[in-house]
Design an enzyme around this catalytic site. Structure first.
Site, PDB file in Angstrom:
ATOM      1  N   ASN A   1      -0.772 -42.813 -21.632  1.00 51.65           N
ATOM      2  CA  ASN A   1       0.054 -43.026 -22.823  1.00 51.65           C
ATOM      3  C   ASN A   1       0.090 -41.757 -23.662  1.00 51.65           C
ATOM      4  OD1 ASN A   1      -0.642 -45.634 -21.751  1.00 51.65           O
ATOM      5  ND2 ASN A   1       0.098 -46.514 -23.666  1.00 51.65           N
TER       6      ASN A   1
ATOM      7  N   THR B   1      -1.078 -45.805 -16.429  1.00 55.50           N
ATOM      8  CA  THR B   1      -0.064 -45.050 -17.178  1.00 55.50           C
ATOM      9  C   THR B   1      -0.747 -44.285 -18.304  1.00 55.50           C
ATOM     10  OG1 THR B   1       0.331 -46.940 -18.656  1.00 55.50           O
ATOM     11  CG2 THR B   1       1.789 -46.713 -16.744  1.00 55.50           C
TER      12      THR B   1
ATOM     13  N   GLU C   1       4.741 -44.058 -21.731  1.00 55.75           N
ATOM     14  CA  GLU C   1       3.712 -44.153 -20.695  1.00 55.75           C
ATOM     15  C   GLU C   1       4.150 -43.448 -19.429  1.00 55.75           C
ATOM     16  OE1 GLU C   1       1.989 -48.021 -20.207  1.00 55.75           O
ATOM     17  OE2 GLU C   1       2.987 -48.755 -22.012  1.00 55.75           O
TER      18      GLU C   1
HETATM   19  P1  ADP Z   1      -4.399 -47.418 -21.114  1.00 58.94           P
HETATM   20  O1  ADP Z   1      -3.951 -48.765 -21.518  1.00 58.94           O
HETATM   21  O2  ADP Z   1      -5.526 -46.893 -21.953  1.00 58.94           O
HETATM   22  O3  ADP Z   1      -3.260 -46.424 -21.063  1.00 58.94           O
HETATM   23  P2  ADP Z   1      -4.302 -47.570 -18.239  1.00 58.94           P
HETATM   24  O4  ADP Z   1      -4.844 -48.726 -17.468  1.00 58.94           O
HETATM   25  O5  ADP Z   1      -2.812 -47.444 -18.363  1.00 58.94           O
HETATM   26  O6  ADP Z   1      -4.993 -47.571 -19.657  1.00 58.94           O
HETATM   27  O7  ADP Z   1      -4.897 -46.252 -17.581  1.00 58.94           O
HETATM   28  C1  ADP Z   1      -4.410 -45.013 -18.039  1.00 58.94           C
HETATM   29  C2  ADP Z   1      -5.402 -43.904 -17.860  1.00 58.94           C
HETATM   30  O8  ADP Z   1      -5.727 -43.761 -16.496  1.00 58.94           O
HETATM   31  C3  ADP Z   1      -4.773 -42.587 -18.268  1.00 58.94           C
HETATM   32  O9  ADP Z   1      -4.926 -42.325 -19.640  1.00 58.94           O
HETATM   33  C4  ADP Z   1      -5.535 -41.596 -17.407  1.00 58.94           C
HETATM   34  O10 ADP Z   1      -6.674 -41.127 -18.116  1.00 58.94           O
HETATM   35  C5  ADP Z   1      -5.953 -42.406 -16.193  1.00 58.94           C
HETATM   36  N1  ADP Z   1      -5.222 -42.119 -14.960  1.00 58.94           N
HETATM   37  C6  ADP Z   1      -5.821 -41.975 -13.746  1.00 58.94           C
HETATM   38  N2  ADP Z   1      -4.913 -41.741 -12.798  1.00 58.94           N
HETATM   39  C7  ADP Z   1      -3.690 -41.754 -13.400  1.00 58.94           C
HETATM   40  C8  ADP Z   1      -2.361 -41.554 -12.927  1.00 58.94           C
HETATM   41  N3  ADP Z   1      -2.098 -41.314 -11.645  1.00 58.94           N
HETATM   42  N4  ADP Z   1      -1.340 -41.616 -13.829  1.00 58.94           N
HETATM   43  C9  ADP Z   1      -1.595 -41.870 -15.119  1.00 58.94           C
HETATM   44  N5  ADP Z   1      -2.829 -42.053 -15.624  1.00 58.94           N
HETATM   45  C10 ADP Z   1      -3.895 -42.004 -14.791  1.00 58.94           C
HETATM   46 MG    MG Z   2      -1.408 -46.913 -20.079  1.00 55.04          MG
END
Ligand code: ADP
Ligand code: MG
Length: 357
Positions: free
Chosen positions: A230, A228, A291
């Protein structure tokens, strides 16, 4: 649901198994017979929508306290409109006493002896859910309403009724319309009719927002298969003002900058969660997160880039899940429902909205 006896002292209400007579000033003006008549009128209004259409696929849930007939014959009324796919829930009966939980092709309505919360999803969704107020305790009325809204189809109705209680209750209406984004379709002292907006349309119209993608809580959404992005709360706080926490859907596009190229220039489907992440936060800390899960496989992360998001629909309130597995299941359902909605005629054209130019 005792709190719903508003304006009438508790002494005015005599439990129905003893005698269905209400006492007191208000009930002299409004007799049991009047109540039944007004309930019938409200129900007929709800059913009017199904007049002249093929009712074969109309599925109805009837929640009541026990098997005993209620003062309004819901099943008979539905049948007179050729609606026969009816499931009844008797919420206050111990299922151990009953051998047959669900009766397949029986002439009688199918019966689920158990709590609404334990109703398997495949038994719904329903076009209409009737809930007899006696089936709800005061402490659980919001939970029941939320559960009902989750199993009602978009465009469908949730009807709460009672012939001897005033069900028109301000806090419950506020919860339904604000937290659950239901529309108040009809109200009388004895009946509340809420409807789930067509196509889950967001109340007050679509919302557009743009924000920088920031680091999240590192709780591993990506490892769970649903990364997601953010959005910076500071960037979008004005745009999400007034939206309750919960799950939304719409379209998203990454903006390409000179330094960051992770954008295919395309608009993708997305599901968005606004909220406090209650499944993870144990200390009720009030941090809000926005998110966005984009329904697309990206090659790389895109932290620091800006994303444009157009929100068209609201799916459900934020909920606490007992396990990560249940949460993941629900997320997959949310993604599936959103995908279907966004592929539909009403929402697909928003992918070409000038906002994304
Ligand atoms: P965080 O806790 O930092 O938000 P996540 O595990 O939720 O980490 O991963 C989010 C990150 O993954 C996003 O900021 C983006 O850079 C990347 N990402 C890759 N593919 C997607 C996708 N399909 N949708 C949203 N984010 C994605
Ligand atoms: Mg996230």
């Amino acid at each position: 649901m005792n709190r719903l006896i508003r304006g009438i002292g508790s002494s005015c209400w005599v439990p129905r198994h003893r005698q269905t007579i209400c006492l007191g000033a208000r009930s002299r003006l409004y007799s049991h017979g009047d109540a039944v008549k007004s309930i019938d009128t409200s129900f007929q209004k709800v059913l009017h929508e199904y007049e002249g259409i093929n009712t074969q696929n109309v599925r109805v849930l009837n929640v009541q306290r026990g098997e005993k007939a209620t003062s309004v014959d819901i099943v008979g009324m539905l049948r007179s409109k050729n609606i026969n796919d009816i499931l009844s829930i008797y919420s206050k009966i111990d299922c151990k006493d009953l051998s047959n939980n669900t009766l397949g092709n029986d002439v009688e309505p199918r019966v689920w002896h158990g709590h609404l919360q334990s109703l398997p999803a495949y038994m719904g969704p329903f076009q209409m859910v009737f809930v007899h107020a006696d089936a709800m305790e005061e402490s659980e009325e919001k939970d029941i309403l939320r559960q009902c809204s989750l199993i009602t189809r978009p465009g469908g109705s949730v009807v709460i009724w009672s012939s001897c209680k005033v069900v028109c209750d301000e806090p419950l209406i506020e919860y339904a319309t604000h937290n659950l984004c239901l529309e108040l379709a009809d109200t009388s002292p004895n009946v509340l009719v809420f409807s789930v907006p067509d196509n889950f349309a967001l109340q007050g119209g679509i919302r557009c927002m743009e924000g920088e993608i920031v680091k999240g809580y590192g709780r591993g959404s990506k490892n769970l298969g649903v990364p997601t992005a953010n959005l910076s709360p500071v960037d979008v706080q004005g745009d999400i003002a007034g939206l309750p926490s919960g799950v939304y859907f719409g379209w998203a596009k990454l903006k390409t900058s000179e330094t960051q190229q992770e954008s295919d220039g395309l608009v993708h489907k997305m599901v968005m969660n606004i909220g406090k992440r209650p499944t993870f936060i144990k200390d009720n800390s009030p941090d809000i997160s926005i998110e966005v899960h984009v329904m697309h496989s990206f090659q790389q992360d895109f932290y620091g880039q800006r994303m444009k998001v157009l929100v068209v629909g609201y799916l459900r309130p934020e909920m606490k899940f007992d396990t990560i597995e249940i949460l993941l299941n629900r997320i997959q359902t949310d993604i599936g429902v959103s995908r279907t909605q966004l592929d539909g005629e009403v929402w697909s054209r928003y992918a070409e909205d000038p906002f994304f130019d």
